[in-house]
Scaffold this active site. Structure first.
Site, PDB file in Angstrom:
ATOM      1  N   PHE A 113       0.862  -1.178   0.000  1.00 20.70           N
ATOM      2  CA  PHE A 113       0.000   0.000   0.000  1.00 20.70           C
ATOM      3  C   PHE A 113       0.899   1.228   0.000  1.00 20.70           C
ATOM      4  CE2 PHE A 113      -4.605   0.768   1.353  1.00 20.70           C
ATOM      5  CZ  PHE A 113      -5.118  -0.144   0.459  1.00 20.70           C
ATOM      6  N   GLN A 233      -7.958  14.514   4.294  1.00 22.91           N
ATOM      7  CA  GLN A 233      -7.367  13.704   3.227  1.00 22.91           C
ATOM      8  C   GLN A 233      -8.281  13.666   2.003  1.00 22.91           C
ATOM      9  OE1 GLN A 233      -6.644   9.138   3.457  1.00 22.91           O
ATOM     10  NE2 GLN A 233      -4.675  10.179   3.484  1.00 22.91           N
ATOM     11  N   HIS A 235      -8.673  11.599  -1.235  1.00 23.31           N
ATOM     12  CA  HIS A 235      -8.213  10.331  -1.804  1.00 23.31           C
ATOM     13  C   HIS A 235      -8.007  10.518  -3.295  1.00 23.31           C
ATOM     14  CE1 HIS A 235      -7.945   6.126  -2.861  1.00 23.31           C
ATOM     15  NE2 HIS A 235      -7.946   5.807  -1.580  1.00 23.31           N
ATOM     16  N   LEU A 245     -15.428   5.589  -3.972  1.00 17.74           N
ATOM     17  CA  LEU A 245     -14.011   5.286  -3.806  1.00 17.74           C
ATOM     18  C   LEU A 245     -13.540   4.110  -4.661  1.00 17.74           C
ATOM     19  CD1 LEU A 245     -11.380   5.671  -2.041  1.00 17.74           C
ATOM     20  CD2 LEU A 245     -12.336   3.908  -0.560  1.00 17.74           C
ATOM     21  N   GLU A 248      -7.120   2.106  -2.990  1.00 14.93           N
ATOM     22  CA  GLU A 248      -5.678   2.189  -3.200  1.00 14.93           C
ATOM     23  C   GLU A 248      -5.124   0.804  -3.532  1.00 14.93           C
ATOM     24  OE1 GLU A 248      -3.728   4.894  -0.609  1.00 14.93           O
ATOM     25  OE2 GLU A 248      -2.071   3.530  -0.250  1.00 14.93           O
ATOM     26  N   ARG A 281      -0.912   9.435  -0.161  1.00 16.10           N
ATOM     27  CA  ARG A 281      -2.133   9.911  -0.831  1.00 16.10           C
ATOM     28  C   ARG A 281      -2.121  11.406  -1.149  1.00 16.10           C
ATOM     29  NH1 ARG A 281      -6.716   6.381   2.454  1.00 16.10           N
ATOM     30  NH2 ARG A 281      -6.256   4.450   1.348  1.00 16.10           N
ATOM     31  N   HIS A 346     -11.954  12.348   1.662  1.00 16.61           N
ATOM     32  CA  HIS A 346     -12.018  10.950   2.058  1.00 16.61           C
ATOM     33  C   HIS A 346     -11.982  10.750   3.570  1.00 16.61           C
ATOM     34  CE1 HIS A 346     -11.630   6.672   1.738  1.00 16.61           C
ATOM     35  NE2 HIS A 346     -10.418   6.643   2.244  1.00 16.61           N
ATOM     36  N   ARG A 381      -2.937  10.632   6.619  1.00 11.32           N
ATOM     37  CA  ARG A 381      -3.100   9.225   6.994  1.00 11.32           C
ATOM     38  C   ARG A 381      -2.620   8.317   5.875  1.00 11.32           C
ATOM     39  NH1 ARG A 381      -6.680   5.245   5.948  1.00 11.32           N
ATOM     40  NH2 ARG A 381      -8.394   6.490   5.124  1.00 11.32           N
TER      41      ARG A 381
END
Lengths: 617, 299
Positions: A113, A233, A235, A245, A248, A281, A346, A381
């Site tokens: 990730f 955040q 995304h 969404l 990721e 991100r 997000h 994050r």
């Protein structure tokens, strides 16, 4: 009045975990939630849960990645707690039967990730949140824990001592959406807020309609400081038309981002020469908008995320849900064509200030999950760090509220110890239109925080109920005025225009003016639906008040922080300024006249100090 | 009409309910009356404008939406309201309902949250079929688009139905993982083969929307029948090799009872409406076979 030892507000991942933990400590616990638990937005989480489970990985590496991802604004005690507890909590989920994806040897799968130095994101297809939510709700059913579902918690019952640090929370006031009954819920041991995100502050968001930041706003108005609200955040991969969404995980499995020219821009233009699509991100979101700004976007709006080269078998095995989402919500077949994506709101890194046990500065009041700020995520994050936060801090808050000794917290809450007051020039006076002391409308919109007096817990809850009843009645009694939908959408539009990925001073000030204007109009808000049965008009009107307070808090923080750190980018201030800004932005409601202050970030870990470094991917 | 609402019956019950529950305070009554008047005015205006626009603008969608409120005058008798909603490419039934609510009538009531077919809140009866509002494109539907609450459930208000019976059935099958044995170490995993995970995968996709239960003729006629969603939930655990033989035995016993798997008449209506494409009927059939095998074992 209902009475329990521990009341948990919200029934997503953090709330369910907290309830189970509280019961395991012997408490009589109940959940009060505006949605039935399985409707909670934890279910929409896709990618996975970071946990150092394997040989070659360690909680220390996870902590290092998280600190770096936070751009050195996470607090080391919170981050280390997360990384140490996560493996145990993930395996706990496995023992509860969660249907993780599996390796050939039968163990749970992990994948790479963004921002991670080891592929430690444990997952269940691209529907990890759904599996987690249902697994935990199943365990709740097994334990027979009481749930008051479709009850909207509209206020906290907190005493009214002058300093928030001296106040105590004795329960909540909630409105039964089904019947229109307003009732007090007394909590003898503690109240845990687990109300999730606040994405509805923005127009384009991956969040659910229910994510209106209720817990954060309620705690704020009750005097609890809220922390680092400016860090939102965005995304990098949400579907342009709906904000749905795209995990990721797609990039984790090898998906590639292209601009209109077919260039792999993350490398081509040097946004992240090492990690490319798997940079953090914030980095990817800015790169995408930059491409669009430079005229290399598609339809001047988005870029392409291509996963076709992964092959049907691998996609179906690990990312099947993505195929459904792209098809159903954008009409695109991910096996045949690239998917259009753009940044969407997000996640809120900030929230209710807590320590690593989930406790706030108000006695008996806890917060866990996205609504809380411990702080684990600092200014950004990492993907895969939200779900472990739910289970680790949900459990700790639940256990602590039920009386378990978790040791003294390292993180100090409230205005205690080392803090400094801040100053900020704003074009309009933020806060209550008529700050506390004013009559009438301040009550009508729930603005007066803690006029609850002292007395025993029962009285305090009772008085909070009376106050809320007045507020609801006053909203229902008006026959004309403005409707919440209008106010809400104006604020959402202003936030998405001015307080988005790229932030400029003039825009931030404009947003504050727009919010102040919306506050004025909210004085005239009315509920058109006269019914007491399932009055969603009323509920949304109450939620809109929360959206106003949080939009303002986010913008105040964004204006105050004149540096570029993590997800917070300022046109006029293009550098991270550690000498001045290794500190958390704090806001206290201060009875309707918000007060800005700061407290230092804690970089001192258990046995090492995290040294701020240049953050490159 | 095609929904379950037995108009006269519901009406009478609702009125009786109101009479026998606590009487409304005079202030509340007065407020309701005044509101009703003001509302009638405004709504009439908005609707007239929308209808006019509909005449000269082809790009609107015509929705006929079921309305009912047990305590509001004029809504106690179920009716259909017309909404003309400006159409944008990609617009779903949920988008149209939100538009109608936020623009024309804020009392229009329906459950919704995630907008992406995972929270399971907005299963509705759309043009005569159970579907998720958020996952149904207007462009796939004939006009006028008829939007009704799920059949075979009590209507609380407008498109909101009482889900309690559905939840009760779900929870009746001991819907939680309960392994005969767990590994000793707190960091030790229960191994599961990829094949076994694959076997239960589809069954774990259930979002508790209730579409299947609403479509099932057997469940409609027999309130005790567990129904497709609950049986699928039981399947999810009965087929999970991590739970162990004893537990599986216990689960089959639950499923074999009078109102379990044998009630299913394999009409496939549940499978057809499931928004997550779970092969519900096949799962039920497979459990029937398991049950037979299981019984033969003891002969």
């Amino acid at each position: 009045m209902y009475e329990h030892d521990v009341i948990v507000v919200g029934a997503g991942g953090a709330g369910l975990r907290a309830a189970i933990a509280a019961q395991e400590e012997g408490a009589d616990v109940a959940i009060v939630s505006k949605l039935h638990p399985v409707r909670s937005h934890t279910g929409a989480a896709e990618g996975g849960i970071n946990a150092a489970l394997r040989e070659g990985d360690s909680w220390e590496d996870h902590a290092y990645d998280t600190m770096k991802g936070s751009d050195y604004l996470g607090d080391a005690p919170a981050i280390e707690t997360l990384c140490k507890d996560s493996p145990k909590e993930v395996i706990q989920l496995e023992h509860w039967g969660m249907a993780f994806s599996r390796e050939d040897d039968g163990r749970v799968s992990q994948r790479p990730f963004g921002g991670l130095s080891f592929p430690r994101t444990t997952y269940a297809g691209a529907e990890t949140g759904h599996q987690l939510l249902h697994t935990m709700y199943e365990q709740l059913v097994k334990r027979g824990i009481t749930v008051y579902d479709e009850w909207y918690v509209s206020d906290l019952a907190v005493t009214d001592e002058e300093r928030p640090e001296d106040r105590t929370c004795h329960g909540v006031v909630a409105y039964d959406i089904q019947s229109g009954e307003l009732s007090g819920f007394r909590a003898k041991e503690g109240v845990i807020l687990a109300t999730g995100g606040l994405g509805q502050v923005f127009e384009h968001t991956t969040n659910a309609v229910a994510n209106t930041g209720d817990g954060v706003a309620m705690a704020y108005r009750a005097g609890v400081p809220i922390e680092d609200m400016e860090f939102i955040q965005f995304h990098p991969t949400s579907l342009p038309s709906t904000g749905v969404l795209i995990s990721e995980g797609v990039r984790g499995e090898g998906g590639i981002l292209y601009n209109a020219e077919g260039e792999r821009f993350m490398y081509e233009y040097g946004y992240a020469s090492n990690d490319g699509e798997l940079a953090s991100r914030d980095v990817v979101a800015r790169a995408e908008l930059n491409e669009v700004g430079e005229g290399r976007g598609i339809d001047d709006e988005y870029v392409h995320l291509d996963m076709r080269h992964l092959g049907e078998e691998r996609i179906t095995d690990r990312l099947e849900n993505i195929l459904h989402l792209a098809k159903d919500f954008e009409g695109v077949d991910g096996l045949e064509e690239p998917m259009p994506v753009k940044p969407g709101q997000h996640y809120a890194m900030g929230g209710i200030e807590t320590d690593e046990n989930g406790e706030t500065c108000v006695g008996g009041l806890y917060a866990a999950g996205e609504c809380a700020c411990a702080s684990v995520h600092g200014s950004n994050r990492l993907g895969g760090n939200a779900l472990p936060e739910l289970i680790v801090f949900g459990k700790r808050a639940g256990a602590h509220a039920a009386g378990k000794d978790l040791g003294t917290a390292e993180i100090e809450t409230g205005q205690r110890g080392d803090y400094e007051l801040g100053e900020l020039d704003t074009p309009v006076q933020p806060g209550e239109v008529e700050p506390a002391g004013g009559e009438g409308d301040a009550v009508a919109d729930g603005g007066v925080a803690a006029e609850t007096g002292s007395g025993d817990g029962h009285d305090i809850v009772e008085r909070a109920v009376v106050r809320e009843r007045e507020r609801v009645q006053s909203l229902m009694e008006k026959d004309d005025g403005v409707q919440h939908a209008e106010i809400r959408s104006d604020v959402q539009d202003s936030m998405t225009e001015h307080v988005n990925v790229f932030r400029e001073e003039d825009g931030l000030k404009q947003a504050l003016e727009d919010i102040a204007e919306a506050r004025e109009r909210y004085q005239d808000v009315f509920v058109k639906d006269p019914s007491r049965t399932f009055n969603t008009d009323l509920i949304q009107t109450l939620e809109t008040r929360n959206i106003l307070d949080l939009a303002e808090a986010i913008t105040l923080g964004a204006l105050a922080r004149d540096e570029f750190r993590g997800a917070h980018w300022r046109a006029e201030h293009q550098e991270r300024r550690d000498e001045e800004w290794l500190k958390h932005t704090m806001l206290s409601w201060n009875d309707g006249t918000p007060e800005l202050w700061y407290k230092p970030v804690l970089l001192e870990g258990e046995d090492k100090e995290y040294e701020p470094k240049i953050r490159s991917y | 009409m095609s929904t379950q609402v037995p108009e006269t019956e519901t009406e009478t019950e609702a009125e009786t309910d109101v009479e026998h529950s606590e009487p409304l305070a005079p202030a509340q009554e007065e407020r309701m009356r005044k509101k009703a008047e003001a509302r009638a005015d405004r709504e009439e205006r908005a609707r007239r404008e929308a209808a006019e626009r509909a005449d000269d603008d082809e790009d609107t969608y015509h929705l006929k939406v079921f309305r009912f409120d047990p305590e509001v005058e004029g809504k106690q008798e179920p009716r259909f309201d017309d909404f003309h909603v400006p159409y944008e490419k990609g617009m779903t039934v949920l988008d149209a309902l939100i538009y109608a609510r936020d623009t024309f009538d804020s009392s229009l009531t329906f459950r919704h949250s995630c907008r992406q077919a995972i929270c399971g809140s907005d299963a509705l009866f759309i043009n005569g079929r159970q579907r998720l509002g958020c996952k149904t494109q207007l462009s796939d539907l004939d006009q006028p688009v008829r939007v009704e609450p799920l059949p075979h459930a009590d209507v609380e208000k407008d498109l909101v139905v009482d889900m309690d019976h559905f939840y009760d059935q779900m929870e009746a099958v001991e819907p939680y993982f309960d392994a005969d044995e767990l590994p000793d170490g707190e960091l030790e995993e229960q191994r599961q083969t990829r094949e076994n995970r694959e076997k239960v995968k589809m069954s774990t996709r259930c979002i508790w929307c209730g579409a299947c239960m609403s479509s099932c003729n057997i469940a409609a006629g027999n309130n005790e029948y567990l129904g497709p969603a609950a049986i699928n939930k039981a399947y999810r655990f009965a087929m999970d090799e991590r739970e162990g033989e004893d537990r599986k035995q216990h689960r089959l016993n639950i499923l074999e009872q009078e109102n379990g798997v044998w009630r299913c008449q394999t009409q496939f209506s549940c499978t057809e409406v499931c928004p997550k494409d779970i092969p519900l009927t096949e799962h039920i059939q497979e459990l029937k076979r398991e049950a037979v095998k299981n019984n033969l074992k003891f002969w």
